[in-house]
Design a protein around this motif. Structure first.
Motif: not given
Length: 349
Positions: A114-134
């Motif tokens: 994430i920090e490297r994305c911030r410094l390099n002007g990239r979008i930092a995407a973290v995958l988050h599961i909302e509701g563990a029904g699967a």
């Protein structure tokens, strides 16, 4: 040389992937890198709003919601409704965005990413599961999701699953809306701790919250919740819950949804100004300390104040905070440093 404050924003929760799956599943990358409509988020607006990353929810919506959004009947949706397939497709959409981005977006698995994305002007995407029904009670799918890049899980949304029940009461009300974690839910908490996956408290009812606080060895984090004392929405956090989060070294991401901000609980964008967000931030800082509060917008998942409108409105919110007396160093904590701290502590890297 004068120090210029960093106005970049890392945000704790959004529903972009759900929006792309519902409305642009045939070509999500083209929509994301040009214009996503309807919605609060796409790449051009993220860049103009200073949004450099966040937790991107993977969410299984109710059948009736899918039907309404896609102009289908419930029976038509039931013909293809498969919770595991929906989760896998939304993760795949994020992987498509990364492959199509020409280096402009990266799925991040560590705080250093994430920090490297911030410094390099990239979008930092973290995958988050909302509701563990699967995920089944035996947690058979958990390792696969981890290998695909998931680094955060909220066991619940508003409905029951194998792990317990989400908070589901009406406004006004308390978070005490159901039983605590099941045996499978307790196993899920332990498994997340073992893998150093972040556990999201935002949709937990009060009993499940306290079960998690007792069982988890990680900072307690609510990615998109507000103060119950200011808005008695069952999804908001009581002072006792805030005290537990503070004691754990955790964090609360402030939700921009009007229903979670307003004292009357109304979904009223026109009648809700930025001061309502500021009031919740100030209250949470008073309860948690300035290192444990951040943004958790819930963009693409809620009705936000018209004064914010979408992700392009983030500079207006940051300026309003500055005008209200928030220092540059505190603003950097609120907008990204606090998230990087708690993610590094949770993930261990």
């Amino acid at each position: 040389m004068t120090h210029l404050p960093d106005r970049s924003v890392f945000d704790g929760h959004n529903d972009l992937l759900l929006n792309l799956w519902l409305h642009h599943d045939d070509d999500p990358a083209n929509a994301f890198f040009s214009r996503v409509s309807p919605g609060h988020l796409d790449y051009p607006r993220m860049r103009r709003g200073g949004f450099f990353g966040g937790l991107f929810a993977v969410f299984i919506p109710p059948v009736s919601y899918i039907a309404r959004m896609r102009n289908q009947t419930d029976d038509e949706v039931l013909d293809y409704f498969d919770p595991l397939a929906i989760v896998e497709r939304q993760i795949d959409i994020m992987r498509i965005l990364e492959r199509s981005s020409e280096g402009r977006l990266k799925i991040c698995r560590t705080a250093s990413d994430i920090e490297r994305c911030r410094l390099n002007g990239r979008i930092a995407a973290v995958l988050h599961i909302e509701g563990a029904g699967a995920i089944d009670a035996q947690l058979a799918q958990l390792e696969k999701f981890y290998q695909l890049g998931v680094r955060s899980i909220g066991p619940f949304w508003n409905t029951p699953n194998a792990f317990g029940e989400g908070v589901n009461g009406a406004f006004p009300g308390t978070p005490d809306t159901g039983p605590g974690l099941t045996a499978a839910g307790e196993s899920l908490i332990h498994a997340c701790n073992e893998r150093r996956l972040m556990i999201d408290l935002s949709h937990m009812n009060e009993k499940a919250f306290w079960d998690t606080a007792r069982l988890s060895n990680a900072p307690l984090v609510a990615t998109h919740s507000n103060a119950h004392a200011l808005c008695p929405q069952p999804r908001n956090l009581t002072d006792a819950q805030l005290e537990a989060i503070a004691h754990s070294g955790g964090l609360v991401g402030v939700n921009f949804g009007t229903a979670f901000l307003r004292a009357d609980g109304k979904r009223d964008g026109a009648g809700t100004d930025l001061s309502t967000i500021i009031n919740h931030i100030a209250y949470l800082i008073a309860k948690l300390g300035e290192d444990r509060v951040a943004f958790g917008s819930d963009f693409d998942g809620v009705n936000v104040p018209d004064a914010l409108e979408d992700v392009e409105g983030l500079p207006r919110l940051v300026q309003a905070l500055s005008d209200a007396g928030f220092s540059d160093s505190l603003l950097e904590k609120l907008t990204w440093r606090n998230w990087l701290r708690v993610l590094a502590e949770t993930w261990g890297e």
